[in-house]
Design a protein around this motif. Structure first.
Motif, short mmCIF file in Angstrom:
data_model
loop_
_atom_site.label_atom_id
_atom_site.label_comp_id
_atom_site.label_asym_id
_atom_site.label_seq_id
_atom_site.Cartn_x
_atom_site.Cartn_y
_atom_site.Cartn_z
N ASP A 1 0.74 -1.01 0.04
CA ASP A 1 -0.05 0.10 0.18
C ASP A 1 0.89 1.05 -0.10
O ASP A 1 1.94 1.25 0.91
N ALA B 1 -2.12 6.87 -2.31
CA ALA B 1 -2.71 5.96 -3.50
C ALA B 1 -3.71 5.10 -2.93
O ALA B 1 -3.62 4.35 -1.80
N LYS B 2 -4.78 5.11 -3.57
CA LYS B 2 -5.91 4.01 -3.13
C LYS B 2 -5.70 2.82 -3.39
O LYS B 2 -6.25 1.89 -2.67
N PHE B 3 -4.96 2.65 -4.38
CA PHE B 3 -4.63 1.23 -4.87
C PHE B 3 -3.19 0.74 -4.40
O PHE B 3 -2.36 1.44 -4.56
N GLN C 1 0.74 -0.14 -10.67
CA GLN C 1 -0.06 0.76 -9.86
C GLN C 1 -1.24 1.18 -10.48
O GLN C 1 -1.16 1.89 -11.58
N SER D 1 -4.06 3.57 -11.28
CA SER D 1 -4.40 5.09 -11.02
C SER D 1 -5.69 5.49 -10.17
O SER D 1 -6.60 4.87 -10.33
N ASP D 2 -5.20 6.13 -9.12
CA ASP D 2 -6.59 6.36 -8.31
C ASP D 2 -7.76 7.56 -8.94
O ASP D 2 -8.86 7.51 -8.24
N THR D 3 -7.12 8.09 -10.06
CA THR D 3 -7.95 8.89 -10.69
C THR D 3 -8.73 8.39 -11.65
O THR D 3 -10.10 8.32 -11.64
N LEU E 1 -9.70 4.81 -12.93
CA LEU E 1 -9.54 3.30 -12.86
C LEU E 1 -9.27 2.60 -14.20
O LEU E 1 -8.78 1.30 -13.70
#
Length: 415
Positions: free
Chosen positions: A166, A170-172, A194, A196-198, A200
């Motif tokens: 984690d 970052a969300k993911f 990774q 992107s959290d913006t 998907l």
DNA sequence: GTGATTTGACCGAT
DNA sequence: ATCGGTCAAATCAC
């Protein structure tokens, strides 16, 4: 740490860039080929004068776009520098032990060839050079933003996941992969994936290290991927191509002036050096212009993904590509691409921007001076030995594609 | 059984 | 102390 100076300098730089933008906007309005005019050549490239104007406007518009991008990058850098020293990633550390039963780490276990190589490199360069391995990033876009969509756009190599983490902010989680043949053949290539959290649909895939394995294309493995997808091209190719292009006497526009090689390259390097004084990095933009295929070779490279020349593949729609383009990338329709080598991050956006982000410190000077030297002596490019010299072949000195190509140099501090 | 993935812990850098 | 990257034991899949 010495961000203070950098911050002030960056603000000044920002103003300079904005001034550039203003000037470019003025050029657009006046339609007058100011400094960056294709003044000298003209006819040879554009038989139809009318069309030339169109091209010109387009070029200026792109320059303007690049200028905005640069300005934003600098602004962000300033913001980041001011906010907090957000730790720049890219730590090339290497854990040694595991839990309890360690035994490798040392150096002799058979599978540690890659590590050995790294070690060796580090010994050669006592300074800590974390990014010893070339590093570049690609963006992969998947069809649907499904949460279980696979980021694994088959890039033709066989990867083995060795970790997941984690990441702060970052969300993911970020997935860590290394070449399956790392142990068998000592292949040092790794990649990080990774989401992107913006968006998907987008996966950032950062490759590090060039495959040295005789990779066999993943046999009908997990994914349905019939097309022969070679790998992300090794950065050497970029350098080679850049240098090669350079030799073709293309024009380069640096910041304000239009130059011609070798002068242009020298000047570009000079710009770099100045940037280096800031301890910052450079960002180069060049408009996307139709390029002459003659400059580059477009090859659907086969299995041996390491032939010295393979690049120039076109992205869709006639957009130019950086000196090399990974088929995986074009196949995936990625819109963004970057590369880092020897401490520099090269980024290329499909829109036609190319950025260099340095990790700072004295390395910059070395590379810059080497580059400058090389730029002044283009003949050196033909020397296959240049690989062995400190000279970093991945420099952005290359005039990219086509006579009308221009390049802007700037830098920004990357937290 | 073999090979890949998962996952918690370790390590270096900051 | 925290974070990113890596290791390797445990687990899973074939």
């Amino acid at each position: 740490m010495q961000d203070a100076a950098g911050g002030g300098g960056d603000i000044h730089l920002l103003l300079t860039i904005l001034a550039d933008g203003e000037e470019q906007a003025r050029q657009l309005e006046l339609g007058e080929p100011a400094g960056a005019a294709p003044a000298t050549d003209g006819q040879s490239s554009y038989p139809g004068g009318h069309r030339r104007g169109e091209e010109y406007y387009r070029g200026v518009a792109r320059q303007l776009q690049c200028t905005f991008t640069k300005a934003m990058a600098v602004a962000r850098a300033i913001e980041a520098a001011a906010g907090a020293g957000a730790g720049a990633g890219a730590s090339g550390s290497r854990g040694t032990t595991g839990a309890g039963s360690r035994s490798d780490s040392a150096d002799e276990s058979s599978g540690r060839t890659a590590t050995d190589v790294l070690h060796q490199e580090r010994q050669d360069v006592p300074k800590r050079r974390k990014g010893a391995l070339p590093r570049w990033t690609e963006n992969f876009r998947v069809a649907d933003a499904n949460l279980d969509a696979t980021p694994d756009q088959d890039d033709g190599f066989s990867w083995r996941k060795y970790g997941q983490k984690d990441i702060l902010g970052a969300k993911f989680p970020r997935g860590y992969y290394r070449c399956t043949y790392r142990n068998a053949q000592g292949c040092p290539a790794t990649k990080q994936v990774q989401r992107s959290d913006t968006d998907l649909c987008v996966f950032d895939v950062t490759y590090q290290g060039v495959h040295t394995c005789h990779h066999k294309h993943r046999r009908g493995g997990n994914h349905h991927h019939p097309p022969p997808p070679p790998a992300p091209a090794p950065p050497q190719d970029l350098g080679t191509e850049l240098l090669r292009n350079f030799n073709h006497g293309l024009k380069v526009e640096t910041d304000d002036e239009l130059l011609e090689p070798p002068t242009s390259a020298a000047a570009a390097a000079l710009t770099f050096e100045q940037n280096g004084a800031y301890g910052a990095a450079g960002q180069f933009c060049f408009p996307s212009v139709p390029f002459h295929a003659g400059v580059m070779t477009t090859t659907p490279l086969p299995d041996d993904a390491f032939s010295p020349v393979k690049s120039g593949a076109q992205l869709g729609g006639g957009a130019f590509s950086p000196a090399f383009v990974s088929p995986a990338m074009s196949a995936a329709g990625s819109s963004y691409f970057s590369l880092q080598a020897h401490g520099y991050d090269y980024e290329h956006h499909q829109g036609g921007q190319f950025a260099i982000r340095g990790t700072g410190s004295s390395e910059l000077d070395e590379v810059v001076s080497a580059a400058t030297t090389a730029a002044v002596h283009p003949a050196a490019f033909d020397d296959p030995l240049y690989h062995d010299v400190e000279l970093d072949p991945h420099l952005p000195l290359a005039p990219m594609f086509g006579p009308a190509a221009s390049m802007h140099g700037h830098h920004y501090r990357n937290a």
